[in-house]
Design an enzyme around this catalytic site. Sequence first.
Site, mmCIF file in Angstrom:
data_model
loop_
_atom_site.group_PDB
_atom_site.id
_atom_site.type_symbol
_atom_site.label_atom_id
_atom_site.label_comp_id
_atom_site.label_asym_id
_atom_site.label_seq_id
_atom_site.Cartn_x
_atom_site.Cartn_y
_atom_site.Cartn_z
ATOM 1 N N THR A 1 -2.735 9.851 -0.613
ATOM 2 C CA THR A 1 -1.521 9.731 -1.426
ATOM 3 C C THR A 1 -0.822 8.381 -1.249
ATOM 4 O O THR A 1 0.114 8.073 -1.982
ATOM 5 C CB THR A 1 -0.525 10.856 -1.055
ATOM 6 N N CYS B 1 -4.780 -7.273 5.779
ATOM 7 C CA CYS B 1 -4.908 -7.747 4.389
ATOM 8 C C CYS B 1 -4.750 -9.257 4.233
ATOM 9 O O CYS B 1 -5.403 -9.858 3.373
ATOM 10 C CB CYS B 1 -3.921 -6.999 3.499
ATOM 11 N N HIS C 1 -1.603 -11.450 -1.853
ATOM 12 C CA HIS C 1 -1.088 -12.260 -0.740
ATOM 13 C C HIS C 1 -1.536 -13.708 -0.917
ATOM 14 O O HIS C 1 -2.735 -13.995 -1.041
ATOM 15 C CB HIS C 1 -1.650 -11.752 0.592
#
Length: 360
Positions: free
Chosen positions: A12, A155, A251
């Site tokens: 989720t 990330c 990013h």
Amino acid sequence: MVQKKVGVLGATGSVGQKFILLLSEHPDFELYKLGASSRSAGKKFADAVKWRQTATIPAKAQPLVVVECVASEFKDCDVVFSGLDSDVAGDVEKAFAEAGLVVISNAKNYRQDPQVPLVVPLVNTAHLDMVIERQAAATAAGKPKPGYIVCISNCSTAGLVVPLAALQASFGPLDSVFVTTMQAISGAGFSPGVAGFDILDNVIPYISGEEDKLETETQKILGSYQDGAFALQSDIRVSAQCNRVAVSDGHLACVSLKFVRQPAPSLDEVKACLAAFECEPQQLGCFSAPKHTMYVLEEPDRPQPRLDRSRDDGYAVSVGRVRPDNILDYKFVVLAHNTIIGAAGSGVLIAETLLAKGAL
Ligand code: NAP
């Protein structure tokens, strides 16, 4: 080919939703089990999730009933992708691996474990040899295949290491790297995430733990795997500063670097090397592999998150403003889609690579 059954933990959440989008129509994988917290367990996915993607919830995911993140619920899965929060990922992922499951994790918990590969699929799929060899040894001994964890990097590290790996492969080791990131709010997840009031009209010059991850994960990813062990590339010095900015996805990082080799390669050599770099998933013909690992952009104001993050569906990295640096050798800007090649997409590409190598 028969599709492999896959599960998603943290289905989720921000990363979990991306996994579902990338897996729902995948030719090699069948979305089979979805797990989340006890708040969501027992509900149909469509009722449990607060869906925040621009595409609608895939039809295959909507009716699946969310389960608790326990290994017995996922025992029929060939691979389990984890988008769990690090508070819970440690125990859950360990239990899954001990139960014989293959776990591809986004969480930080096992990234520095010497028995766990830390993989950016555009850079170091060779590190997967550790788990492939472990499985082959068990098969040769007539034992069941052991479970294992593979970690995806942080990330922002995922974007940084791609040009660094390309340059090192052509011109030898780097001496030092300065990196300043401008990171999207989706990188902070949904709950609690970054409050709108904090980020609108603002830049937050601190992301807890992030600078350390860029500095240390880079050394493991750019290091080598040999004879059953990872050797860090500990002589590369990385200094990172991380900022949260009001961008939804993507990013951006400003990078300056110095080669060990002096004189450094020419500007044309550097650009040609970046543009020509090919990752192993491309060579293996993996379904999600980018057409180009790196796009080298010549426009003076690119890459930009909104315009460039989705190149090759978010699996490619964009580099621009490649130019000489007055203090170190060169500087440039690199952009990576943080929830695709910086998270869920990396997981999918790692699984595709394992499959192509006969290890799933
Ligand atoms: P998120 O949006 O906050 O989602 C967290 C997920 O974990 C939700 O599905 C939540 O389920 C589930 N969860 C929370 N507590 C749980 C529990 N006790 N048991 C089982 N499930 C539980 O977080 P995220 O941004 O997707 O990040 C997930 C992980 O990926 C983190 O470790 C993060 O550092 C890492 N990561 C994120 C990014 C990114 O760009 N966002 C990139 C790389 C790595 P409920 O909805 O039921 O609460």
